[in-house]
Design an enzyme around this catalytic site. Structure first.
Site, mmCIF file in Angstrom:
data_model
loop_
_atom_site.group_PDB
_atom_site.id
_atom_site.type_symbol
_atom_site.label_atom_id
_atom_site.label_comp_id
_atom_site.label_asym_id
_atom_site.label_seq_id
_atom_site.Cartn_x
_atom_site.Cartn_y
_atom_site.Cartn_z
ATOM 1 N N THR A 139 -35.905 41.934 118.358
ATOM 2 C CA THR A 139 -35.064 42.363 117.471
ATOM 3 C C THR A 139 -36.224 43.528 116.524
ATOM 4 O O THR A 139 -35.871 44.075 115.522
ATOM 5 C CB THR A 139 -35.173 41.241 116.386
ATOM 6 O OG1 THR A 139 -36.588 40.495 116.370
ATOM 7 C CG2 THR A 139 -34.392 40.203 117.011
ATOM 8 N N GLY A 196 -38.425 34.985 120.555
ATOM 9 C CA GLY A 196 -37.985 33.805 121.457
ATOM 10 C C GLY A 196 -38.663 32.384 121.561
ATOM 11 O O GLY A 196 -38.564 31.573 122.005
ATOM 12 N N THR A 206 -44.652 34.889 120.619
ATOM 13 C CA THR A 206 -44.008 36.100 120.969
ATOM 14 C C THR A 206 -44.571 37.240 119.833
ATOM 15 O O THR A 206 -44.689 36.817 118.509
ATOM 16 C CB THR A 206 -42.425 35.782 120.709
ATOM 17 O OG1 THR A 206 -42.304 35.072 119.664
ATOM 18 C CG2 THR A 206 -42.198 35.205 121.950
ATOM 19 N N ASN A 244 -45.711 32.161 116.102
ATOM 20 C CA ASN A 244 -45.944 31.120 116.201
ATOM 21 C C ASN A 244 -46.129 30.422 117.780
ATOM 22 O O ASN A 244 -45.562 31.030 118.580
ATOM 23 C CB ASN A 244 -45.061 30.292 115.421
ATOM 24 C CG ASN A 244 -43.706 30.445 115.901
ATOM 25 O OD1 ASN A 244 -43.198 31.522 115.403
ATOM 26 N ND2 ASN A 244 -43.189 29.714 116.582
ATOM 27 N N ASP A 267 -45.216 27.195 111.879
ATOM 28 C CA ASP A 267 -44.528 28.342 111.879
ATOM 29 C C ASP A 267 -45.077 29.488 111.048
ATOM 30 O O ASP A 267 -44.463 30.304 110.831
ATOM 31 C CB ASP A 267 -42.890 28.254 111.880
ATOM 32 C CG ASP A 267 -42.206 29.412 112.250
ATOM 33 O OD1 ASP A 267 -42.657 30.198 113.076
ATOM 34 O OD2 ASP A 267 -41.290 29.703 111.646
ATOM 35 N N CYS A 289 -26.592 28.433 112.230
ATOM 36 C CA CYS A 289 -25.818 29.395 112.025
ATOM 37 C C CYS A 289 -24.586 29.323 111.020
ATOM 38 O O CYS A 289 -24.236 30.262 110.103
ATOM 39 C CB CYS A 289 -25.128 30.023 113.352
ATOM 40 S SG CYS A 289 -26.139 30.823 114.768
#
Length: 731
Positions: free
Chosen positions: A204, A220, A279, A299, A344, A654
């Site tokens: 992203t 990810g 990541t 994280n 996180d 979502c």
């Protein structure tokens, strides 16, 4: 065993790399998994106007362009241009606009070189425009399967491109990095950056190009992957080096000495319980004099350290800033903002390089405001901590110990009980939205926010989570009276998710001024020599403030939420300001229940402003739609409660907490009567995969899918009883 920065950092800064280590860094065993599908001629001469390191370094000598993500390698996002300034900014008007091809999650920073603007859109679309007229020159669609979005934790966003030579470089959501001809948009080369195709890797972030190498990280961590950063030759696409941010399975052997050392800060079977995470999905900066590339690392996976690394440890390099040699990827130093991160608290947020007078001495510094709520100033030569102060409310730690460089954690914050509120919550006191630093004012401007969340060890079970949803937090599950304490629900309401624009003095370590900016967070920032600070917000307003005082000087209604960062440039002696809009991201999907109806009409555009322009945006026809649940028959309360748990585990991220969508993805309560006959085919078999709805048959049984349906029907009936309505685009 915990390794301190002093033990693990400075001793290696000037150490020579052995031949064996060089081989393991530059010639990773994973390299065979990446294939170049099309390669340019290595001997091709640079085109006229080729973007080079010299051209980027000399950006201030040609301030009318924007050649790299943060304008300069130091990522200050400050422009020396001042034709638009505090005295005339009220004359700013719309010069032109262009609709983008995806109405969802626009986070791009445009680039401008040689009179052309380059922007990206969701999934990895890349477009080029005439920077003066807005004429579209070309459009590259990477054709990502829409159901690949299930692999992305936080929407299908893309933050931008890079320029080098006569190419444009960008990446697609499904992990492909590609080079496009800057003039035609034709594909030059493409590589798959994933180390395997079984794990949920995404991209992203925007690539950076240093010393002729394209640097990109992957996302990810929430989906249980191992983090790494890879550099590719900008001409050929061949892998130059790869740096892993967390260690792999010791039984497989470590890629280099760095991996062997950091493995000592992990316990248990981290390579199975989440694969470590870490990541590097967004932030990079580069110092060409030191030849150091700075990596912001994310994280751990899972979030819960009791699962990831049960006997504790710092878990390097999660939630860290890591400096590596830009040519080889060799480790130089690191600073860990949140050792053993449990909340996180990524350190993937924007980093800024500058020179500041610290205690009477000019220091080359790196500045960051990561998720954890502390603003850090580091010496970027060796990683020494110079200051760390709270810039937003923080409860997880009392302060950062300047002797050890470590945070002093508050009691009980790691307990993981269902009534413990932790601040900041997982969205952070500052997320990906870029800061800016103005050398004119000496201030750093931060798009910040305040919120809290709970992290409960037993919120879900490991067997059902696949690590992703463990401790995901109550923030996604707003208003569930039987599952989340009332104070926790209130902590993720609209008022608590309050944005601020902060002017921060990095030398004194304190706020100079602050402006409330509404729900969630304002957009990324741009500062200029005209004493201006530009920012958009989620209510659909793009504004200019006085950089020294924070006074609002100008605003423009842009019809939809703005998250992306503005830039400024000149063409034929006229200064322009460009910004892209389109709401989405990590709260645009799940927070429908608190985001408000203004975001139901989502628009994705690139807008360009200049003095004296009088363009207008087209009126968007909208209509009000009432939730109608007439004729819906409800199942028993046991079915509904079981469906609620499954929905919040698999669907809420979502389709929204309490099944209330923010409008980017269909609100199932409004559609349940239409889709109920095909429910099993849609949910289990992927009948709507082309629209982005994946097949869940590997995760859900038919009975479980039916339970989710019953919960959605229940929420539809409740919403109808409340008389719920929403705004939608008129046909």
């Amino acid at each position: 065993m915990n390794l301190s920065p002093a033990f693990f950092g400075k001793a290696l800064v000037s150490a020579a790399v052995s031949a064996a280590c060089l081989l393991s860094v530059a010639c990773s065993s994973d390299q065979q998994d990446v294939q170049v599908v099309q390669v340019a001629e290595e001997t091709a001469a640079p085109a006229t106007g080729a973007v080079t390191a010299e051209r980027i370094i000399a950006a201030d000598a040609a301030p009318g362009e924007w050649l790299t993500h943060g304008r300069t390698y130091g990522e200050q996002r400050f422009s020396p241009l001042d034709a638009i300034n505090e005295n005339n900014v009220e004359e700013l008007g719309l010069a032109w606009y262009a609709d983008l091809p995806t109405d969802r999650g626009i986070e791009t920073t445009p680039l401008m070189a040689d009179g052309k603007l380059f922007v990206t859109a969701s999934w990895g679309h890349v477009l080029a425009y005439d920077a003066k007229t807005g004429e579209e020159l070309w459009h590259h669609d990477p054709k990502v399967p829409k159901d690949y979005g299930v692999h992305a934790c936080c929407d299908v966003v893309n933050r931008g491109a890079a320029l080098w030579g006569n190419n444009v470089y960008a990446a697609s959501l499904d992990g492909r990095l590609f080079a496009l001809d800057r003039d035609s948009g034709e594909l030059v080369w493409e590589v798959d950056t994933r180390i395997n195709t079984t794990d949920s890797y995404t991209i992203t972030g925007a690539p950076r190009i240093v010393n002729g190498k394209v640097v990109i990280g992957n996302g990810g961590a929430e989906m249980s992957v191992r983090g790494y950063v890879t550099a590719y030759d900008a001409v050929t696409g061949e892998q130059a080096w790869r740096f892993y941010t967390v260690p792999g399975n010791p039984a497989d052997g470590f890629e280099d000495e760095t991996q062997e050392r950091i493995a000592k800060t992990w316990t248990g079977k981290w390579w199975e319980n989440g694969k470590g995470g870490g990541t590097a999905w967004d932030a990079f900066a580069f110092d060409p004099e030191l030849n150091l590339l700075y990596i912001g690392v994310g994280n751990g996976a899972s979030w819960n350290q009791k699962i990831r690394s049960p006997d504790g440890g710092d878990n390097l390099f999660i939630s860290s800033i890591v400096a590596v040699d830009a040519d080889t990827g060799e480790y130089a130093w690191h600073y860990q903002t949140t050792p053993g991160d449990n909340w996180d608290y990524t350190a993937t947020q924007h980093m800024i390089l500058a020179e500041l007078p610290i205690d009477g001495e000019k220091r080359k510094v790196l500045m960051q405001a990561p998720k954890n709520g502390f603003f850090y100033v580091l010496d970027r030569e060796d990683g020494e901590l110079l200051s760390a102060e709270k810039y937003m409310p923080v409860t997880w730690a009392t302060h950062v110990d300047m002797e050890t460089g470590r945070p002093v954690e508050a009691p009980g914050m790691r307990d993981g009980t269902a009534d413990t509120l932790v601040s900041p919550g997982p969205s952070g006191a500052h997320n990906w939205h870029p800061m800016t630093y103005s050398p004119d004012t000496g201030l750093v401007y931060i798009p910040a926010k305040s919120h809290a969340s709970i992290y409960a060890d037993d919120f879900h079970t490991l067997e059902r989570d696949a690590v992703w949803h463990i401790n995901f937090n109550a923030g996604l599950m707003v208003g569930m009276p039987d599952e989340v304490p009332a104070d926790a629900r209130a902590a993720v309401g609209k008022e608590a998710l309050a944005a601020e624009l902060i002017a921060w003095d990095p030398i004194k370590g304190e706020k100079v001024w602050t402006i409330p900016r509404g729900f969630y967070s304002g957009s990324g920032l741009l500062s200029t020599h005209g004493n201006l600070l530009f920012q958009g917000d989620l209510t659909g307003t793009f504004s200019a403030f006085a950089a020294d005082s924070g006074e609002e000087l100008w605003s423009y209604p842009v019809q939809g939420g703005v998250m992306a960062s503005p830039i400024t440039y000149t063409i034929d002696g006229e200064q322009y300001v460009a910004v892209a809009q389109g709401w989405g991201g990590e709260t645009g999907l799940p927070f429908g229940s608190v985001s408000g109806p203004q975001n139901m009409i989502n628009i994705s555009r690139l807008m360009v402003f200049k003095l004296g322009a009088s363009g207008e945006l087209p009126k968007i026809p909208v209509m009000e739609q009432q939730l109608n649940a007439e004729g819906i028959e409800l199942a028993s309360s046991e079915y509904v409660e079981s469906g609620r748990e499954l929905f919040n585990l698999y669907c809420a991220v979502c389709h929204g907490g309490n099944a209330i969508s923010a409008g980017l993805i269909p609100d199932l309560r409004y559609r349940i009567k239409d889709v109920e006959p095909a429910w099993q085919a849609i949910v289990l078999e992927g009948a709507l995969a082309a629209n982005g709805m994946p097949a869940w048959k590997e995760y859900l049984t038919a009975d479980e899918a039916d339970l989710i349906k019953e919960y959605v029907k229940h929420e539809a009936v409740l919403g109808a009883k409340r008389g719920e309505r929403r705004l939608v685009r008129a046909p």
